[in-house]
Motif scaffolding. Structure first.
Motif, PDB file in Angstrom:
ATOM      1  N   ALA A   1       4.350   6.850  -0.571  1.00 42.86           N
ATOM      2  CA  ALA A   1       4.649   8.275  -0.651  1.00 42.86           C
ATOM      3  C   ALA A   1       5.969   8.508  -1.381  1.00 42.86           C
ATOM      4  CB  ALA A   1       4.722   8.876   0.754  1.00 42.86           C
ATOM      5  N   ILE A   2       6.038   9.608  -2.135  1.00 45.52           N
ATOM      6  CA  ILE A   2       7.236   9.900  -2.921  1.00 45.52           C
ATOM      7  C   ILE A   2       8.461  10.099  -2.026  1.00 45.52           C
ATOM      8  CG2 ILE A   2       6.876  12.407  -2.994  1.00 45.52           C
ATOM      9  CD1 ILE A   2       7.825  12.216  -5.974  1.00 45.52           C
ATOM     10  N   HIS A   3       8.251  10.480  -0.778  1.00 44.48           N
ATOM     11  CA  HIS A   3       9.375  10.645   0.149  1.00 44.48           C
ATOM     12  C   HIS A   3      10.085   9.320   0.408  1.00 44.48           C
ATOM     13  CE1 HIS A   3       6.072  13.437   0.984  1.00 44.48           C
ATOM     14  NE2 HIS A   3       7.016  14.352   1.186  1.00 44.48           N
TER      15      HIS A   3
ATOM     16  N   ASN B   1      -1.025   0.613 -12.035  1.00 47.16           N
ATOM     17  CA  ASN B   1      -0.909   1.910 -11.370  1.00 47.16           C
ATOM     18  C   ASN B   1      -2.216   2.693 -11.375  1.00 47.16           C
ATOM     19  OD1 ASN B   1      -0.250   2.159 -14.309  1.00 47.16           O
ATOM     20  ND2 ASN B   1      -0.230   4.335 -13.813  1.00 47.16           N
ATOM     21  N   THR B   2      -3.144   2.380 -12.315  1.00 42.70           N
ATOM     22  CA  THR B   2      -4.400   3.129 -12.372  1.00 42.70           C
ATOM     23  C   THR B   2      -5.327   2.783 -11.216  1.00 42.70           C
ATOM     24  OG1 THR B   2      -5.557   1.508 -13.763  1.00 42.70           O
ATOM     25  CG2 THR B   2      -4.233   3.198 -14.883  1.00 42.70           C
ATOM     26  N   TRP B   3      -5.026   1.713 -10.495  1.00 49.46           N
ATOM     27  CA  TRP B   3      -5.864   1.318  -9.362  1.00 49.46           C
ATOM     28  C   TRP B   3      -5.350   1.884  -8.042  1.00 49.46           C
ATOM     29  CZ3 TRP B   3     -10.540  -1.021  -9.514  1.00 49.46           C
ATOM     30  CH2 TRP B   3     -10.949  -1.516 -10.758  1.00 49.46           C
ATOM     31  N   LEU B   4      -4.238   2.580  -8.070  1.00 43.64           N
ATOM     32  CA  LEU B   4      -3.709   3.154  -6.839  1.00 43.64           C
ATOM     33  C   LEU B   4      -4.501   4.392  -6.442  1.00 43.64           C
ATOM     34  CD1 LEU B   4       0.126   2.916  -7.609  1.00 43.64           C
ATOM     35  CD2 LEU B   4      -1.303   1.266  -6.383  1.00 43.64           C
ATOM     36  N   ASP B   5      -4.678   4.558  -5.146  1.00 38.18           N
ATOM     37  CA  ASP B   5      -5.299   5.757  -4.575  1.00 38.18           C
ATOM     38  C   ASP B   5      -6.702   6.015  -5.108  1.00 38.18           C
ATOM     39  OD1 ASP B   5      -2.998   6.149  -3.089  1.00 38.18           O
ATOM     40  OD2 ASP B   5      -2.091   7.507  -4.538  1.00 38.18           O
ATOM     41  N   ARG B   6      -7.446   4.963  -5.352  1.00 38.94           N
ATOM     42  CA  ARG B   6      -8.843   5.108  -5.758  1.00 38.94           C
ATOM     43  C   ARG B   6      -9.743   4.518  -4.671  1.00 38.94           C
ATOM     44  NH1 ARG B   6     -10.016   6.795 -10.753  1.00 38.94           N
ATOM     45  NH2 ARG B   6      -8.312   6.902 -12.264  1.00 38.94           N
TER      46      ARG B   6
END
Length: 326
Positions: A50-52, A10-15
């Protein structure tokens, strides 16, 4: 894309991710040459859902290594081989010169200081570039000081520690043994001299350690809570996941005293599996006295890790005390 080592995905998400590594190029006369490449630009990204579209994400995120960690780098209009052409251009090479590559993605966010008094250092790959930097700093300091040491200091920085060290450049290979043996032979030494050199050698195996996590203190041994900026830890495990014994503790603690640097004891929680290092591999292969140590940090193996801003300097000073000791 392939996942390397034990990673909190998860630490590699959105980087924002760049590309770095090595290209093997076709050279003149049928020879090959290697060329390093580093693109510190936001070329790729692994976007989080996305959380949606996943209302339960905060109840526990499960990522599939094959399906969910594929990075985005194009809308799909790019021709086949476009990524390789981009990398080749960064290395000032032609695509048809490229015969092979060892490439990785890296977080392009630069290192920085964090905290109320800038007491933390945050960066990618602190584990284990912190120890490599400390070792190089110690050797450079000894060289600058001049004089002849009582012994030959050696720094070995191995590949593939995070995946078992089983490679031709890993700690399980005969690489270090061969280099040390040849250094004895090159100075006119005999097999007996080689055996004597090993029996008198001492190895500091330096790798990052775990600082106590303030939100998960129960995961640590209740009587051992290493803190950032408290100095490097001496790591002990009776099952030989670390190679430290009482003599190793005494030798390292003595170097800490000479360097004027603090140190902290580290043992793992008995109810949880203990990590390991290349210390036991080196000790078993060469038969040399070994102590396992390391700067304590948080977010280990994350895309961005944290340690105390003072601790890398402490480790460098302590290793310098080893190098310059009689």
């Amino acid at each position: 894309m392939e996942i390397y080592g034990g990673v909190p995905l998860n630490t590699w998400l959105d980087r924002d991710l760049g590309i770095s590594g090595r290209l093997a190029l076709r050279g003149p006369g049928g020879r090959t040459e290697s060329r390093l490449v580093q693109i510190d630009e936001p070329l790729l990204r692994v976007p989080q859902l996305a959380i949606h579209l996943d209302r339960s994400v905060n109840d526990g995120l499960a990522l599939d290594r094959q399906r969910h960690i594929a990075p985005v780098w194009s809308l799909g209009a790019a021709e086949e081989g476009a990524l390789l052409r981009r990398v080749a251009a960064a290395a000032e090479a032609e695509p048809d010169e490229v015969l092979g590559w060892d490439l990785m993605l890296h977080d392009i966010q630069p290192p920085g200081y964090l905290g109320a008094e800038r007491e933390f250092l945050v960066a990618s790959r602190l584990d284990n570039l912190v120890s490599v930097h400390a070792g190089v700093t110690a050797l450079a300091g000894a060289a600058a000081a001049g004089g002849e040491p009582a012994y030959i200091p050696v720094l070995a920085a191995f590949d593939h520690e995070e995946v078992g060290s089983g490679s031709d450049t890993g700690a399980q290979s005969p690489l270090l043994e061969r280099v040390l043996s040849r250094s004895v032979t090159a100075r006119g030494g005999s097999q007996e001299d080689w055996a004597r050199a090993l029996s008198g050698a001492f190895c500091v195996s330096a790798d990052m350690a775990h600082a106590v996590h303030p939100n998960y203190a129960e995961r640590h041994d209740p009587d051992h809570h290493p803190l950032p900026n408290g100095g490097p830890t001496i790591k002990v495990n009776v099952n030989q996941r670390y190679a430290t014994d009482s003599t190793g503790i005494a030798v390292f603690a003595s170097a800490c005293e000479r360097a004027g640097a603090p140190w902290q004891p580290f043992v793992s929680n008995n109810a949880m599996p203990c990590g390991t290092s290349i210390g036991p591999l080196t000790a078993a292969r060469l038969g040399v006295q070994t102590v396992d140590v390391g700067v304590p940090g948080l977010s280990m193996h994350s895309a961005r890790e944290l340690c105390g801003a003072d601790d890398p300097g402490y480790l460098a000073a302590i290793l310098g005390a080893f190098v310059t000791s009689d």
